[in-house]
Design an enzyme around this catalytic site. Structure first.
Site, mmCIF file in Angstrom:
data_model
loop_
_atom_site.group_PDB
_atom_site.id
_atom_site.type_symbol
_atom_site.label_atom_id
_atom_site.label_comp_id
_atom_site.label_asym_id
_atom_site.label_seq_id
_atom_site.Cartn_x
_atom_site.Cartn_y
_atom_site.Cartn_z
ATOM 1 N N ASP A 1 0.809 -1.234 0.000
ATOM 2 C CA ASP A 1 0.000 0.000 0.000
ATOM 3 C C ASP A 1 0.839 1.281 0.000
ATOM 4 O O ASP A 1 0.296 2.373 0.132
ATOM 5 C CB ASP A 1 -1.001 0.009 1.167
ATOM 6 C CG ASP A 1 -0.325 -0.124 2.528
ATOM 7 O OD1 ASP A 1 0.875 -0.490 2.579
ATOM 8 O OD2 ASP A 1 -0.993 0.131 3.549
ATOM 9 N N GLU B 1 13.421 -3.960 10.470
ATOM 10 C CA GLU B 1 14.384 -3.347 9.536
ATOM 11 C C GLU B 1 15.805 -3.494 10.095
ATOM 12 O O GLU B 1 16.735 -3.889 9.387
ATOM 13 C CB GLU B 1 14.058 -1.860 9.317
ATOM 14 C CG GLU B 1 12.733 -1.602 8.605
ATOM 15 C CD GLU B 1 11.520 -1.545 9.529
ATOM 16 O OE1 GLU B 1 11.655 -1.902 10.728
ATOM 17 O OE2 GLU B 1 10.436 -1.158 9.051
HETATM 18 C C1 UGA Z 1 4.864 -0.938 8.692
HETATM 19 C C2 UGA Z 1 6.103 -1.202 7.827
HETATM 20 O O1 UGA Z 1 6.211 -0.250 6.795
HETATM 21 C C3 UGA Z 1 5.995 -2.597 7.219
HETATM 22 O O2 UGA Z 1 7.082 -2.838 6.342
HETATM 23 C C4 UGA Z 1 5.961 -3.605 8.332
HETATM 24 O O3 UGA Z 1 5.823 -4.900 7.801
HETATM 25 C C5 UGA Z 1 4.749 -3.311 9.197
HETATM 26 O O4 UGA Z 1 4.754 -1.943 9.668
HETATM 27 C C6 UGA Z 1 4.706 -4.251 10.393
HETATM 28 O O5 UGA Z 1 5.733 -4.705 10.846
HETATM 29 O O6 UGA Z 1 3.604 -4.555 10.880
HETATM 30 P P1 UGA Z 1 2.223 -0.897 7.985
HETATM 31 O O7 UGA Z 1 1.607 0.039 7.020
HETATM 32 O O8 UGA Z 1 1.883 -0.716 9.422
HETATM 33 O O9 UGA Z 1 3.795 -0.860 7.773
HETATM 34 O O10 UGA Z 1 1.935 -2.411 7.604
HETATM 35 P P2 UGA Z 1 1.017 -3.044 6.472
HETATM 36 O O11 UGA Z 1 1.101 -2.261 5.219
HETATM 37 O O12 UGA Z 1 -0.334 -3.302 7.022
HETATM 38 O O13 UGA Z 1 1.760 -4.442 6.271
HETATM 39 C C7 UGA Z 1 3.007 -4.548 5.648
HETATM 40 C C8 UGA Z 1 2.938 -5.580 4.516
HETATM 41 O O14 UGA Z 1 2.571 -6.849 5.080
HETATM 42 C C9 UGA Z 1 1.881 -5.220 3.483
HETATM 43 O O15 UGA Z 1 2.366 -5.515 2.202
HETATM 44 C C10 UGA Z 1 0.699 -6.098 3.865
HETATM 45 O O16 UGA Z 1 -0.114 -6.479 2.761
HETATM 46 C C11 UGA Z 1 1.375 -7.312 4.492
HETATM 47 N N1 UGA Z 1 0.539 -7.956 5.548
HETATM 48 C C12 UGA Z 1 -0.067 -7.208 6.499
HETATM 49 C C13 UGA Z 1 0.399 -9.320 5.561
HETATM 50 O O17 UGA Z 1 0.951 -10.020 4.686
HETATM 51 N N2 UGA Z 1 -0.378 -9.903 6.524
HETATM 52 C C14 UGA Z 1 -1.010 -9.181 7.488
HETATM 53 O O18 UGA Z 1 -1.712 -9.765 8.343
HETATM 54 C C15 UGA Z 1 -0.853 -7.793 7.466
HETATM 55 MN MN MN Z 2 1.459 -0.259 4.794
#
Ligand code: UGA
Ligand code: MN
Length: 289
Positions: free
Chosen positions: A151, A236
């Site tokens: 996203d 990270e």
């Molecule tokens: C932040 C960081 O930018 C992410 O790189 C990190 O993975 C995340 O926190 C975290 O550690 O939780 P954020 O916007 O809060 O980003 O996280 P998301 O965009 O919701 O998730 C990061 C990635 O993991 C996305 O590509 C999302 O599709 C994926 N994701 C999220 C999953 O594969 N499974 C989940 O249950 C949630």
């Molecule tokens: Mn995100």
């Protein structure tokens, strides 16, 4: 006599005309000929391996559509998409197929242990395992690894920047960690500190979108991976600690003064339950959104 002269002149004109034609033809065709001999310059560009975990939710297709259509504009890009799911979904499978991108589609379901909220740990580790195998195979090409949330917003310039990386490149990330911009600070071309307010004591206070790693380092450091054992926000730092020191970081994006990537987050859509409606709707469950 007069007529004879005219004939000679005509012949001379004809010969001159033909000469001009031949010269023009040669002159014109030369660049095209050269172009054919010059190999496609993109063949020498380092490959960018983009690693994207993704999970099913209402805005997933919208987010993946936007991201995939950015990636269509990037040369030598290989997208590794790992679904957080027990099996691969048709939605992601079709989106990848229709994109015409070079991709690898994997899946692994997250079973989050208590006390660990991080997303994407198992998915990124699976991608790194796949990548190690790929890099050792004859198809493996040198390049860089970029961990891409599905996203975020990516400017095309960030992909040009990361192809310069020798070891690990870093750059600012817009709208993250409670800041307009979270960024490494640069003195004399080296990272000397960070502008970060969220957990500034992180060994590398950088978001996942703020760095890329030379792919070869994952062969040099086969133990490099993400971990559920670290506190939130330390993923990270966890991966970077295996492959680089702060002194070795390469500041990109004009010495970390430009924002080419934003940590945008798609708002969770609120949908009105059809049960709450007085007038029933025409069913739409057969439509993929
Ligand atoms: C932040 C960081 O930018 C992410 O790189 C990190 O993975 C995340 O926190 C975290 O550690 O939780 P954020 O916007 O809060 O980003 O996280 P998301 O965009 O919701 O998730 C990061 C990635 O993991 C996305 O590509 C999302 O599709 C994926 N994701 C999220 C999953 O594969 N499974 C989940 O249950 C949630
Ligand atoms: Mn995100």
């Amino acid at each position: 006599m007069h007529l004879f002269n005219l004939k000679i002149i005509k012949k001379q004109y004809l010969a001159l005309g033909m000469l001009v034609f031949v010269v023009l033809f040669l002159f014109n065709s030369k660049p095209a000929f050269q172009c054919q001999l010059t190999p496609d310059s993109s063949a020498y560009l380092p490959t960018i391996y983009g690693i994207t975990p993704t999970y099913a939710r209402l805005a997933q297709k919208a987010d993946l559509t936007r991201l995939s259509q950015t990636l269509m504009l990037v040369k030598n890009f290989h997208w590794i998409v790992i679904e957080d799911s027990a099996s691969k979904t048709k939605l992601v499978e079709n989106l990848l197929k229709e994109s015409n991108l070079k991709y690898t589609h994997l899946n692994v379901k997250t079973d989050k242990p208590k006390g660990s909220s991080a997303s994407g740990v198992e998915q990124r580790n699976m991608a790194l395992d796949w990548l190690r195998g790929h890099l050792r195979s004859p198809e493996g090409t040198p390049g860089v690894v970029f961990f891409m949330d599905d996203d975020n917003t990516y400017a095309l310039k960030i992909f040009d920047e990361m192809r310069k990386i020798k070891r690990v490149g870093v750059w600012p990330v817009g709208i993250v960690g409670g800041m307009r911009v979270e960024m490494p600070l640069v003195t004399d071309g080296k990272v000397s500190g960070y502008n970060a307010v969220w957990k500034p004591y992180r060994p590398f206070p950088i978001d996942m979108a703020g760095f890329a790693i030379n792919a070869t380092l994952f062969l040099d450091f086969p133990e490099a991976k993400f971990s559920r054992k670290v506190q939130s926000g330390f993923q990270e730092s966890e991966i970077l600690k295996y492959v680089v020191t702060q002194q070795e970081l390469e500041p990109l994006a004009e010495n970390c003064t430009k924002v080419y990537v934003w940590h945008t987050r798609t708002q969770k859509p609120s949908i009105i339950s059809p049960k709450k409606l007085k007038k029933p709707l025409v069913p739409d469950n057969h439509i993929e959104v």
